[in-house]
Design a protein around this motif. Sequence first.
Motif, mmCIF file in Angstrom:
data_model
loop_
_atom_site.group_PDB
_atom_site.id
_atom_site.type_symbol
_atom_site.label_atom_id
_atom_site.label_comp_id
_atom_site.label_asym_id
_atom_site.label_seq_id
_atom_site.Cartn_x
_atom_site.Cartn_y
_atom_site.Cartn_z
ATOM 1 N N GLY A 105 0.822 -1.214 0.000
ATOM 2 C CA GLY A 105 0.000 0.000 0.000
ATOM 3 C C GLY A 105 0.852 1.258 0.000
ATOM 4 N N ALA A 106 1.923 1.251 0.788
ATOM 5 C CA ALA A 106 2.820 2.415 0.820
ATOM 6 C C ALA A 106 3.496 2.618 -0.537
ATOM 7 C CB ALA A 106 3.872 2.237 1.918
ATOM 8 N N MET A 107 3.917 1.537 -1.157
ATOM 9 C CA MET A 107 4.550 1.638 -2.477
ATOM 10 C C MET A 107 3.550 2.111 -3.538
ATOM 11 S SD MET A 107 7.643 1.004 -2.099
ATOM 12 C CE MET A 107 8.268 0.820 -0.462
ATOM 13 N N THR A 108 2.301 1.676 -3.386
ATOM 14 C CA THR A 108 1.273 2.137 -4.315
ATOM 15 C C THR A 108 1.062 3.637 -4.168
ATOM 16 O OG1 THR A 108 0.199 -0.022 -4.229
ATOM 17 C CG2 THR A 108 -1.119 1.797 -5.042
ATOM 18 N N CYS A 109 1.039 4.103 -2.926
ATOM 19 C CA CYS A 109 0.926 5.557 -2.701
ATOM 20 C C CYS A 109 2.130 6.280 -3.300
ATOM 21 C CB CYS A 109 0.814 5.863 -1.215
ATOM 22 S SG CYS A 109 -0.759 5.370 -0.497
ATOM 23 N N GLY A 110 3.319 5.707 -3.113
ATOM 24 C CA GLY A 110 4.520 6.289 -3.718
ATOM 25 C C GLY A 110 4.429 6.318 -5.227
ATOM 26 N N ALA A 111 3.882 5.246 -5.801
ATOM 27 C CA ALA A 111 3.704 5.198 -7.255
ATOM 28 C C ALA A 111 2.721 6.274 -7.709
ATOM 29 C CB ALA A 111 3.216 3.821 -7.695
ATOM 30 N N ALA A 112 1.655 6.479 -6.942
ATOM 31 C CA ALA A 112 0.687 7.521 -7.293
ATOM 32 C C ALA A 112 1.331 8.902 -7.235
ATOM 33 C CB ALA A 112 -0.523 7.448 -6.353
ATOM 34 N N ALA A 131 9.447 1.497 -10.369
ATOM 35 C CA ALA A 131 10.027 0.840 -9.196
ATOM 36 C C ALA A 131 9.016 0.751 -8.049
ATOM 37 C CB ALA A 131 11.273 1.581 -8.741
ATOM 38 N N LEU A 132 8.316 1.844 -7.774
ATOM 39 C CA LEU A 132 7.357 1.858 -6.672
ATOM 40 C C LEU A 132 6.165 0.947 -6.954
ATOM 41 C CD1 LEU A 132 7.444 5.652 -5.797
ATOM 42 C CD2 LEU A 132 8.236 3.776 -4.337
ATOM 43 N N PHE A 133 5.608 1.058 -8.149
ATOM 44 C CA PHE A 133 4.440 0.234 -8.467
ATOM 45 C C PHE A 133 4.840 -1.233 -8.574
ATOM 46 C CE2 PHE A 133 0.666 -1.117 -10.882
ATOM 47 C CZ PHE A 133 -0.298 -0.546 -10.075
ATOM 48 N N GLY A 134 6.017 -1.507 -9.132
ATOM 49 C CA GLY A 134 6.505 -2.890 -9.201
ATOM 50 C C GLY A 134 6.720 -3.471 -7.815
ATOM 51 N N THR A 135 7.281 -2.667 -6.911
ATOM 52 C CA THR A 135 7.472 -3.120 -5.534
ATOM 53 C C THR A 135 6.124 -3.346 -4.859
ATOM 54 O OG1 THR A 135 9.554 -1.900 -5.413
ATOM 55 C CG2 THR A 135 8.576 -2.585 -3.325
ATOM 56 N N THR A 140 2.375 -7.199 -2.630
ATOM 57 C CA THR A 140 1.022 -7.751 -2.609
ATOM 58 C C THR A 140 1.037 -9.240 -2.944
ATOM 59 O OG1 THR A 140 0.138 -5.584 -3.193
ATOM 60 C CG2 THR A 140 -1.321 -7.470 -3.511
ATOM 61 N N VAL A 141 1.832 -9.614 -3.943
ATOM 62 C CA VAL A 141 1.953 -11.036 -4.286
ATOM 63 C C VAL A 141 2.565 -11.807 -3.113
ATOM 64 C CG1 VAL A 141 3.171 -12.667 -5.782
ATOM 65 C CG2 VAL A 141 2.016 -10.698 -6.776
ATOM 66 N N ALA A 142 3.608 -11.253 -2.482
ATOM 67 C CA ALA A 142 4.224 -11.916 -1.329
ATOM 68 C C ALA A 142 3.231 -12.030 -0.175
ATOM 69 C CB ALA A 142 5.473 -11.152 -0.897
ATOM 70 N N ALA A 143 2.402 -10.999 0.039
ATOM 71 C CA ALA A 143 1.385 -11.053 1.087
ATOM 72 C C ALA A 143 0.367 -12.153 0.789
ATOM 73 C CB ALA A 143 0.678 -9.707 1.221
ATOM 74 N N LEU A 144 -0.023 -12.275 -0.464
ATOM 75 C CA LEU A 144 -0.953 -13.344 -0.831
ATOM 76 C C LEU A 144 -0.322 -14.723 -0.640
ATOM 77 C CD1 LEU A 144 -2.621 -11.727 -3.956
ATOM 78 C CD2 LEU A 144 -3.699 -12.209 -1.748
ATOM 79 N N LEU A 145 0.976 -14.838 -0.920
ATOM 80 C CA LEU A 145 1.669 -16.113 -0.690
ATOM 81 C C LEU A 145 1.730 -16.428 0.808
ATOM 82 C CD1 LEU A 145 4.562 -15.897 -3.306
ATOM 83 C CD2 LEU A 145 2.548 -17.391 -3.365
ATOM 84 N N ALA A 146 1.958 -15.410 1.633
ATOM 85 C CA ALA A 146 1.947 -15.621 3.081
ATOM 86 C C ALA A 146 0.546 -16.041 3.542
ATOM 87 C CB ALA A 146 2.404 -14.359 3.815
ATOM 88 N N PHE A 147 -0.472 -15.439 2.972
ATOM 89 C CA PHE A 147 -1.847 -15.821 3.303
ATOM 90 C C PHE A 147 -2.117 -17.265 2.868
ATOM 91 C CE2 PHE A 147 -6.509 -15.746 2.490
ATOM 92 C CZ PHE A 147 -6.918 -15.499 3.785
ATOM 93 N N LEU A 148 -1.583 -17.647 1.705
ATOM 94 C CA LEU A 148 -1.712 -19.031 1.248
ATOM 95 C C LEU A 148 -1.018 -19.973 2.229
ATOM 96 C CD1 LEU A 148 -2.516 -21.131 -0.895
ATOM 97 C CD2 LEU A 148 -0.365 -20.614 -2.056
ATOM 98 N N ALA A 149 0.150 -19.576 2.736
ATOM 99 C CA ALA A 149 0.851 -20.398 3.730
ATOM 100 C C ALA A 149 -0.018 -20.578 4.978
ATOM 101 C CB ALA A 149 2.193 -19.769 4.084
#
Length: 182
Positions: A105-112, A131-135, A140-149
């Motif tokens: 979310g912070a990186m998305t705000c930075g991208a905006a 860089a910000l939007f990619g991060t 977000t993908v890593a968070a979803l993987l943690a949620f999958l774990a």
Amino acid sequence: MPFLNSLPFLTQMNNIDDAAHIIQMALTPVFMLSGIGTLINIFNTRLARVSDHLDNVNRLLAAPPTEQDHHYSYDTPQRLKTRQKRLTRRIVVLDLAIILNGLGGAMTCGAAIALFVGSLGDATTSLWLLALFGTALGCTVAALLAFLADTLLSWHGLRHEGQVSLLTALLRSKASHAKQHH
């Protein structure tokens, strides 16, 4: 209006398509932030439930065992300690998911911010934007993987506890049947 013509982002917009493109790019982070907020809400709700289960297990472990607890009890201290470890792992994984999503979310705000600064005419902000939007996407993908774990830990625990409870029920049934014939 000579003042408006002196603004760099307005002089670069030649037509309605340019303005529409800027608006479209500005909305992308908003939708991503909305999704990230929803995910954080889901993760927090799940974390609260897991924490409640862990509190219950800790209460059961702290309670002195009764005579009845020793005969075919489902909540033996060993099982409770195993469940306690699994719930603790789930809390760590959910904490990680929340942290990663917060970073996303912070990186998305930075991208905006980079998007708006870039629309003012600075070409170097495109690298920051990517860089910000990619991060943000990566977090977000890593968070979803943690949620999958966490989900896999939960399913493993439910499957294991389901097998144990079936075995406990069978043992109780046999013990009850044996008492009736004596």
